[in-house]
Design an enzyme around this catalytic site. Structure first.
Site, mmCIF file in Angstrom:
data_model
loop_
_atom_site.group_PDB
_atom_site.id
_atom_site.type_symbol
_atom_site.label_atom_id
_atom_site.label_comp_id
_atom_site.label_asym_id
_atom_site.label_seq_id
_atom_site.Cartn_x
_atom_site.Cartn_y
_atom_site.Cartn_z
ATOM 1 N N SER A 8 33.888 39.420 44.504
ATOM 2 C CA SER A 8 35.017 38.481 44.407
ATOM 3 C C SER A 8 34.619 37.110 44.905
ATOM 4 C CB SER A 8 36.196 39.003 45.226
ATOM 5 O OG SER A 8 37.153 37.976 45.368
ATOM 6 N N HIS A 33 34.685 39.152 39.961
ATOM 7 C CA HIS A 33 36.121 39.245 40.224
ATOM 8 C C HIS A 33 36.649 37.854 40.569
ATOM 9 C CE1 HIS A 33 39.727 41.579 41.271
ATOM 10 N NE2 HIS A 33 39.871 40.760 42.298
ATOM 11 N N ASP A 35 40.009 35.774 41.549
ATOM 12 C CA ASP A 35 41.368 35.895 42.088
ATOM 13 C C ASP A 35 42.169 34.623 41.862
ATOM 14 O OD1 ASP A 35 41.402 38.515 43.397
ATOM 15 O OD2 ASP A 35 39.848 37.684 44.701
ATOM 16 N N MET A 37 45.678 32.822 42.398
ATOM 17 C CA MET A 37 46.889 32.919 43.236
ATOM 18 C C MET A 37 47.748 31.677 43.040
ATOM 19 S SD MET A 37 45.177 34.113 46.789
ATOM 20 C CE MET A 37 43.966 35.432 46.870
ATOM 21 N N HIS A 66 41.904 38.555 38.078
ATOM 22 C CA HIS A 66 43.010 39.213 38.788
ATOM 23 C C HIS A 66 44.104 38.172 39.016
ATOM 24 C CE1 HIS A 66 44.315 41.219 42.873
ATOM 25 N NE2 HIS A 66 45.246 41.321 41.951
ATOM 26 N N MET A 68 47.345 37.003 40.460
ATOM 27 C CA MET A 68 48.390 37.208 41.477
ATOM 28 C C MET A 68 49.389 36.077 41.294
ATOM 29 S SD MET A 68 45.903 38.345 44.583
ATOM 30 C CE MET A 68 44.458 37.696 43.767
ATOM 31 N N MET A 138 45.576 47.893 44.964
ATOM 32 C CA MET A 138 45.306 46.958 46.066
ATOM 33 C C MET A 138 45.214 47.764 47.359
ATOM 34 S SD MET A 138 44.970 43.874 44.931
ATOM 35 C CE MET A 138 44.761 43.149 46.557
ATOM 36 N N ASP A 176 40.564 46.917 45.612
ATOM 37 C CA ASP A 176 40.384 45.522 45.989
ATOM 38 C C ASP A 176 40.990 45.277 47.369
ATOM 39 O OD1 ASP A 176 40.139 42.765 46.018
ATOM 40 O OD2 ASP A 176 41.563 42.407 44.389
HETATM 41 C C1 DX5 Z 1 42.894 39.607 47.911
HETATM 42 C C2 DX5 Z 1 42.005 39.477 46.701
HETATM 43 C C3 DX5 Z 1 40.677 40.109 46.874
HETATM 44 C C4 DX5 Z 1 39.807 39.530 47.956
HETATM 45 C C5 DX5 Z 1 39.091 40.685 48.587
HETATM 46 O O1 DX5 Z 1 44.189 39.243 47.587
HETATM 47 O O2 DX5 Z 1 42.622 40.081 45.574
HETATM 48 O O3 DX5 Z 1 39.965 40.177 45.653
HETATM 49 O O4 DX5 Z 1 38.874 38.602 47.498
HETATM 50 O O5 DX5 Z 1 38.390 40.220 49.680
HETATM 51 P P1 DX5 Z 1 37.678 41.186 50.729
HETATM 52 O O6 DX5 Z 1 36.688 42.031 49.972
HETATM 53 O O7 DX5 Z 1 37.053 40.239 51.685
HETATM 54 O O8 DX5 Z 1 38.764 42.028 51.359
HETATM 55 ZN ZN ZN Z 2 41.427 40.500 43.703
#
Ligand code: DX5
Ligand code: ZN
Length: 218
Positions: A8, A33, A35, A37, A66, A68, A138, A176
């Site tokens: 990620s 990956h 993310d 947000m 991903h 969010m 999650m 994740d």
């Molecule tokens: C959290 C993200 C993850 C995050 C995971 O909301 O969706 O993908 O990057 O990070 P680690 O592996 O550090 O928990």
């Molecule tokens: Zn993620």
């Protein structure tokens, strides 16, 4: 079932993002990956289309996006145009998950549904599981990297793998949040096969971390 590693980039050094991505690619990452947000579905804001478009020019990895964000269907076409290969949206953010997956499929991309730690596996209907290429469980509350794995999620992974064996044996189950050397074997044993790792891969020597986790995944 093939076990895939999806580093990620949320935990990458954005000052040298291109070379961080090159490093995980060189060391055998399967997916990247990404993310996204929106500050509404989750408290934090990360990055979006322009960043994905930019890194797409330098990487041939599968872009595991991903989302969010609230009302994710609004942006499916934009993320596809930016270079996403797979789009995962949250069940909690989408009223018609099957329709959303149909839209992703109509763009020729892989569709995933994510569920938060407090959402039960039973919230996923049989038809949703059959339609999904991947379900993301999650294992932390979404929004931030570097959190600790929530132990109660292990049973959810197992429950989903058992259901998938009947409904869709080839279903990818992604996990994740909080995956590291202490927790990776737990999620693999429970039936996850797509492993997201942020801080565990991007902190310290990326090459060394990648080689370690590649060996764990076999
Ligand atoms: C959290 C993200 C993850 C995050 C995971 O909301 O969706 O993908 O990057 O990070 P680690 O592996 O550090 O928990
Ligand atoms: Zn993620």
């Amino acid at each position: 079932m093939k076990k895939l590693l999806s580093p990620s980039i949320l935990a990458a050094d954005f000052n040298i993002l291109g070379s961080n991505i090159e490093a995980v690619e060189r060391e055998g990452a399967d997916y990247l990956h990404i993310d996204v947000m929106d500050g509404s579905f989750v408290p934090s804001i990360s990055f979006g289309m322009p960043l994905i478009k930019s890194i797409r020019k330098r990487s041939s990895l599968f872009f595991d996006v991903h989302l969010m964000i609230v009302d994710p269907v609004r942006y499916i076409k934009d993320f596809v145009a930016s270079g996403a290969d797979g789009i995962t949206f949250h069940l909690e953010a989408e009223r018609d998950a099957e329709r959303a997956m149909e839209l992703i499929h109509s763009e020729g991309k892989k569709a995933g549904i994510a569920i938060n730690p407090e959402t039960a596996v039973s919230a996923l209907g049989d038809d949703m599981i059959k339609k999904a290429d991947m379900v993301l469980i999650m294992t932390v509350h979404p929004g931030f990297g570097g959190q600790s794995y929530i132990g109660e999620c292990t049973g959810k992974i197992r429950e989903l793998r058992t259901r998938a064996e009947k409904l869709k044996p080839e279903l990818d189950i992604e996990v994740d949040g909080g995956i590291n050397k202490e927790t990776i074997n737990t999620v693999l044993d429970a039936g996850a096969n797509v492993i997201v790792m942020g801080s565990a891969v991007f902190s310290g020597d990326i090459g060394e971390k990648m080689r370690f986790y590649r060996k764990v995944l076999g």
